[in-house]
Design a protein around this motif. Structure first.
Motif, PDB file in Angstrom:
ATOM      1  N   GLY A  77       5.843  43.368 -13.128  1.00  0.00           N
ATOM      2  CA  GLY A  77       6.958  44.008 -12.430  1.00  0.00           C
ATOM      3  C   GLY A  77       7.687  42.985 -11.599  1.00  0.00           C
ATOM      4  O   GLY A  77       7.155  41.923 -11.278  1.00  0.00           O
ATOM      5  N   ASP A  78       8.929  43.271 -11.298  1.00  0.00           N
ATOM      6  CA  ASP A  78       9.624  42.383 -10.366  1.00  0.00           C
ATOM      7  C   ASP A  78      10.519  43.196  -9.447  1.00  0.00           C
ATOM      8  O   ASP A  78      10.977  44.279  -9.786  1.00  0.00           O
ATOM      9  CB  ASP A  78      10.411  41.292 -11.088  1.00  0.00           C
ATOM     10  CG  ASP A  78      11.309  41.848 -12.176  1.00  0.00           C
ATOM     11  OD1 ASP A  78      11.528  43.072 -12.182  1.00  0.00           O
ATOM     12  OD2 ASP A  78      11.788  41.062 -12.997  1.00  0.00           O
ATOM     13  N   PHE A  81      12.473  40.594  -4.063  1.00  0.00           N
ATOM     14  CA  PHE A  81      11.878  39.429  -3.399  1.00  0.00           C
ATOM     15  C   PHE A  81      10.547  39.024  -4.009  1.00  0.00           C
ATOM     16  O   PHE A  81       9.866  38.166  -3.485  1.00  0.00           O
ATOM     17  CB  PHE A  81      11.645  39.739  -1.911  1.00  0.00           C
ATOM     18  CG  PHE A  81      12.767  40.483  -1.273  1.00  0.00           C
ATOM     19  CD1 PHE A  81      13.993  39.880  -1.097  1.00  0.00           C
ATOM     20  CD2 PHE A  81      12.602  41.804  -0.861  1.00  0.00           C
ATOM     21  CE1 PHE A  81      15.042  40.571  -0.523  1.00  0.00           C
ATOM     22  CE2 PHE A  81      13.642  42.499  -0.286  1.00  0.00           C
ATOM     23  CZ  PHE A  81      14.873  41.878  -0.117  1.00  0.00           C
ATOM     24  N   GLU A 136      -5.905  45.024  -6.059  1.00  0.00           N
ATOM     25  CA  GLU A 136      -6.693  45.704  -7.097  1.00  0.00           C
ATOM     26  C   GLU A 136      -5.739  46.018  -8.257  1.00  0.00           C
ATOM     27  O   GLU A 136      -4.621  46.492  -8.034  1.00  0.00           O
ATOM     28  CB  GLU A 136      -7.227  46.999  -6.487  1.00  0.00           C
ATOM     29  CG  GLU A 136      -7.976  47.869  -7.430  1.00  0.00           C
ATOM     30  CD  GLU A 136      -8.302  49.231  -6.795  1.00  0.00           C
ATOM     31  OE1 GLU A 136      -8.928  50.029  -7.468  1.00  0.00           O
ATOM     32  OE2 GLU A 136      -7.920  49.463  -5.631  1.00  0.00           O
ATOM     33  N   LEU A 138      -4.258  48.029 -11.232  1.00  0.00           N
ATOM     34  CA  LEU A 138      -4.210  49.385 -11.805  1.00  0.00           C
ATOM     35  C   LEU A 138      -3.447  49.288 -13.114  1.00  0.00           C
ATOM     36  O   LEU A 138      -2.212  49.259 -13.144  1.00  0.00           O
ATOM     37  CB  LEU A 138      -3.561  50.352 -10.811  1.00  0.00           C
ATOM     38  CG  LEU A 138      -4.540  50.654  -9.670  1.00  0.00           C
ATOM     39  CD1 LEU A 138      -3.824  50.856  -8.374  1.00  0.00           C
ATOM     40  CD2 LEU A 138      -5.412  51.842 -10.002  1.00  0.00           C
ATOM     41  N   LYS A 463      16.243  46.985   1.139  1.00  0.00           N
ATOM     42  CA  LYS A 463      15.569  47.465  -0.067  1.00  0.00           C
ATOM     43  C   LYS A 463      16.455  48.473  -0.798  1.00  0.00           C
ATOM     44  O   LYS A 463      16.587  48.444  -1.998  1.00  0.00           O
ATOM     45  CB  LYS A 463      14.239  48.088   0.310  1.00  0.00           C
ATOM     46  CG  LYS A 463      13.446  48.414  -0.926  1.00  0.00           C
ATOM     47  CD  LYS A 463      12.083  48.867  -0.575  1.00  0.00           C
ATOM     48  CE  LYS A 463      11.407  49.398  -1.810  1.00  0.00           C
ATOM     49  NZ  LYS A 463      10.450  48.498  -2.372  1.00  0.00           N
TER      50      LYS A 463
HETATM   51  N1  LIG Z   1      -1.877  46.675  -7.986  1.00  0.00           N
HETATM   52  C1  LIG Z   1      -1.100  46.768  -9.061  1.00  0.00           C
HETATM   53  N2  LIG Z   1      -1.638  46.983 -10.278  1.00  0.00           N
HETATM   54  C2  LIG Z   1      -0.837  47.076 -11.362  1.00  0.00           C
HETATM   55  N3  LIG Z   1       0.505  46.957 -11.351  1.00  0.00           N
HETATM   56  C3  LIG Z   1       1.103  46.727 -10.176  1.00  0.00           C
HETATM   57  C4  LIG Z   1       0.336  46.624  -8.961  1.00  0.00           C
HETATM   58  N4  LIG Z   1       1.201  46.413  -7.950  1.00  0.00           N
HETATM   59  C5  LIG Z   1       2.424  46.401  -8.489  1.00  0.00           C
HETATM   60  N5  LIG Z   1       2.384  46.583  -9.830  1.00  0.00           N
HETATM   61  C6  LIG Z   1       3.525  46.630 -10.774  1.00  0.00           C
HETATM   62  O1  LIG Z   1       4.595  45.863 -10.278  1.00  0.00           O
HETATM   63  C7  LIG Z   1       5.714  46.717  -9.991  1.00  0.00           C
HETATM   64  C8  LIG Z   1       6.436  46.241  -8.744  1.00  0.00           C
HETATM   65  O2  LIG Z   1       5.558  46.253  -7.631  1.00  0.00           O
HETATM   66  P1  LIG Z   1       5.993  46.718  -6.188  1.00  0.00           P
HETATM   67  O3  LIG Z   1       6.395  48.158  -6.270  1.00  0.00           O
HETATM   68  O4  LIG Z   1       4.946  46.345  -5.229  1.00  0.00           O
HETATM   69  O5  LIG Z   1       7.253  45.796  -5.947  1.00  0.00           O
HETATM   70  P2  LIG Z   1       8.768  46.216  -5.658  1.00  0.00           P
HETATM   71  O6  LIG Z   1       8.810  47.149  -4.517  1.00  0.00           O
HETATM   72  O7  LIG Z   1       9.415  46.638  -6.930  1.00  0.00           O
HETATM   73  O8  LIG Z   1       9.329  44.809  -5.244  1.00  0.00           O
HETATM   74  P3  LIG Z   1       9.839  44.327  -3.807  1.00  0.00           P
HETATM   75  O9  LIG Z   1       8.686  44.592  -2.866  1.00  0.00           O
HETATM   76  O10 LIG Z   1      10.148  42.874  -4.001  1.00  0.00           O
HETATM   77  O11 LIG Z   1      11.049  45.146  -3.540  1.00  0.00           O
HETATM   78  C9  LIG Z   1       5.109  48.108  -9.857  1.00  0.00           C
HETATM   79  O12 LIG Z   1       6.030  49.099 -10.079  1.00  0.00           O
HETATM   80  C10 LIG Z   1       4.013  48.061 -10.897  1.00  0.00           C
HETATM   81  O13 LIG Z   1       4.558  48.289 -12.177  1.00  0.00           O
END
Ligand SMILES: Nc1ncnc2c1ncn2[C@@H]1O[C@H](COP(=O)(O)OP(=O)(O)OP(=O)(O)O)[C@@H](O)[C@H]1O
Length: 514
Positions: A77-78, A81, A136, A138, A463
């Motif tokens: 995922g991205d 930031f 962790e 998932l 955000k």
């Molecule tokens: N612990 C995890 N296990 C599996 N996949 C994860 C995990 N954490 C994040 N992801 C994947 O990465 C994606 C983006 O993570 P996250 O929601 O933390 O970032 P974001 O909020 O999109 O980015 P930012 O914080 O830069 O705005 C998630 O939607 C998921 O698909």
């Protein structure tokens, strides 16, 4: 109550499959309705190309300094930031998720939005460019995609998911005094479990196909969804007890006004819990409108309905719980403990509403694919579920922040129950005739209104604007509309913004007299 069908989305599944950057779909123009046609071949080629490009990109994984203990396997995922990778610990072989946060972009964005009146500072030399969060793993990914896949969840599966989310919230609220503030299906991740096909196939109640959810195993899960956990604490904050200077939730003897304040903050998560439960049960969000302005108004006024026929077969008990979670007055909204006391949660009690299969059959006959009734005001599929839920949460977060500011200004005193009016703060005139063509998006309004408030609010605003890429879409669409002289915010569907509304191929009725 007369149901006003606002718009219909036809062949949503195909829409999701077919839509690509060059094949954006709007429903304003019939010729763009995404039926399978000879164009499909071209679309398939385009999709294959995009998939191949993505694969290639993933094979080129970066080497981050200081992360030598881990081998990156795949980008998962991205965000604005950060990037999230699946990785293995080379010593223990343990699989983890690593969130790599780019410090510079985070800081730059905060600079831009926090202190717009200040001159930008000279670029600092950053020795450690990244923060690493080892999490962790998932493997299942976002719950969002599972709702899209299954169209909607059974009550059993919805309960399985929402109880786990609520347990996470109870821990945050009651034990560590943290409010998450961004609970939504894309921030709920799950561990996959083996899928066991249904022994007795469930009847298809509606004209849209629903994939088999499979057998539900109590305590384990169903539909391939096992353990569910909350992710992305980017907007979360600690609710402090200002007297004891400890996080609230850890202290038993708290003054009523402080308790009220905490309750208010925590109630944002309870609202979101209601939105998630609603969405899982029917496959579309409780609050929806093509126009961000109208959507904001609906959220603030709590205008939603249990839309027939999709809600007819869902238990009254589930509806009762949702009603208590989606209470506009935060003081009346269920707390996390009240949630766990509700019969739908506690006893797994399900009384099906008296829904006649005959009436559904009649409905289905009237609404066979390709013969979906359409009104003149049918327009685009509108904003996506992701955007709808973002707006829903944002309206309440904003109200919470501004209530705090009002309190500080007037030197104490509580939030008047039901005094929700985010439009005043947002300087939004609700009369659509007065809407300016080049009005800013909600995200932009939030940014400009909160620019110098406090780091948490500003971070949240950033955000909204960039982190989720959703509001950026809104801004673009709004600009496009201004050229066309339209007063509506129309949005285009693409794969990145897969919509649940599309899957339900459905009409959202305008709530009347709520
Ligand atoms: N612990 C995890 N296990 C599996 N996949 C994860 C995990 N954490 C994040 N992801 C994947 O990465 C994606 C983006 O993570 P996250 O929601 O933390 O970032 P974001 O909020 O999109 O980015 P930012 O914080 O830069 O705005 C998630 O939607 C998921 O698909």
């Amino acid at each position: 109550m007369i149901e006003q069908f606002k718009h219909f989305i036809r062949h949503g599944k195909q829409a999701n499959k077919n839509s690509t950057a060059q094949n954006n779909i709007t429903f304003e123009n019939e010729s763009k309705v995404p039926y399978y046609t000879e164009e499909k071949v071209d679309n398939d080629t385009a999709v294959a190309r995009i998939v191949a490009e993505e694969r290639e990109q993933r094979s080129k994984l970066p080497n981050y300094p200081g992360l030598e203990r881990y081998r990156l396997l795949q980008k998962m995922g991205d965000g604005a930031f950060s990037n999230v990778y699946k990785a293995t610990n080379v010593v223990t072989n343990e699989k983890v998720a690593i969130k790599v946060v780019r410090k510079r972009e985070l800081n730059n964005a905060q600079e831009r939005h926090l202190h717009r009146d200040m001159k930008p500072r000279a670029t600092e030399v950053v020795f450690h460019d990244y923060y690493y969060l080892v999490l962790e793993l998932l493997e299942g990914g976002e719950l969002f995609h599972q709702i899209v896949r299954l169209t909607y969840f059974s009550e059993q599966l919805s309960r399985h998911v929402i109880v786990q989310v609520a347990e996470g919230i109870r821990y945050l609220h009651e034990e560590v005094g943290v409010v998450h503030r961004d609970i939504k299906p894309e921030n709920l991740l799950f561990e996959p479990i083996p899928f066991i096909p249904s022994k007795v196939p469930k009847p298809n109640l509606f004209d849209e196909p629903k994939e088999d959810e499979g057998e539900f195993i109590p305590g384990v899960g169903g539909g391939g969804i096992g353990k569910v956990k909350i992710a992305d604490f980017g907007l979360s904050k600690v609710v402090w007890n200002e007297q004891t200077m400890t996080p609230c939730g850890t202290v038993g003897y708290t003054a009523p006004e402080i308790v009220k304040d905490e309750r208010y903050s925590k109630s944002v998560d309870m609202w979101a819990l209601g939105c998630v439960l609603y969405t899982m049960l029917c496959g579309f969000p409780p609050f929806y409108d093509e126009s961000i302005r109208d959507l904001t108004e609906k959220v603030a006024k709590g205008q939603y309905t249990f839309l027939s026929p999709w809600w007819d077969s869902i238990s009254d008990s589930a509806k009762d719980l949702i009603t208590h979670l989606l209470s506009v007055d935060p003081n009346k909204r269920y707390t996390i403990n009240q949630f766990f006391e509700h019969p739908w949660v506690k006893d797994g009690f399900e009384v099906k509403s008296a829904v006649s299969f005959d009436s559904l059959a009649i409905y289905n006959t009237l609404n066979t694919p390709g013969d979906v009734p359409r009104r003149k005001d049918v327009i685009s599929p509108g904003i996506t579920l992701r955007e709808a839920l973002d707006v829903s949460c944002a309206v309440h977060r904003l109200e919470e922040e501004s209530s705090k500011r009002r309190k500080i200004k007037i030197g104490g005193g509580g939030q008047k129950a039901g005094a929700l009016n985010p439009f005043k703060k947002l300087n939004i005139n609700l009369n659509e005739d007065d809407v300016s063509d080049d009005e800013p998006s909600l995200g932009e309004v939030l940014i400009s209104n909160n620019a110098s408030v406090n780091p948490i609010t500003a971070n949240e605003s950033i955000k909204m604007k960039t982190g989720t890429r959703k509001v950026a879409g809104i801004t673009t669409a709004s600009a496009k509309n201004s050229k066309e002289g339209s007063k509506r915010f129309n949005f285009e569907l693409n794969m990145d913004k897969a919509t649940l509304l599309g899957r339900r191929r459905k009409a959202i009725a305008e709530p009347v007299g709520v």
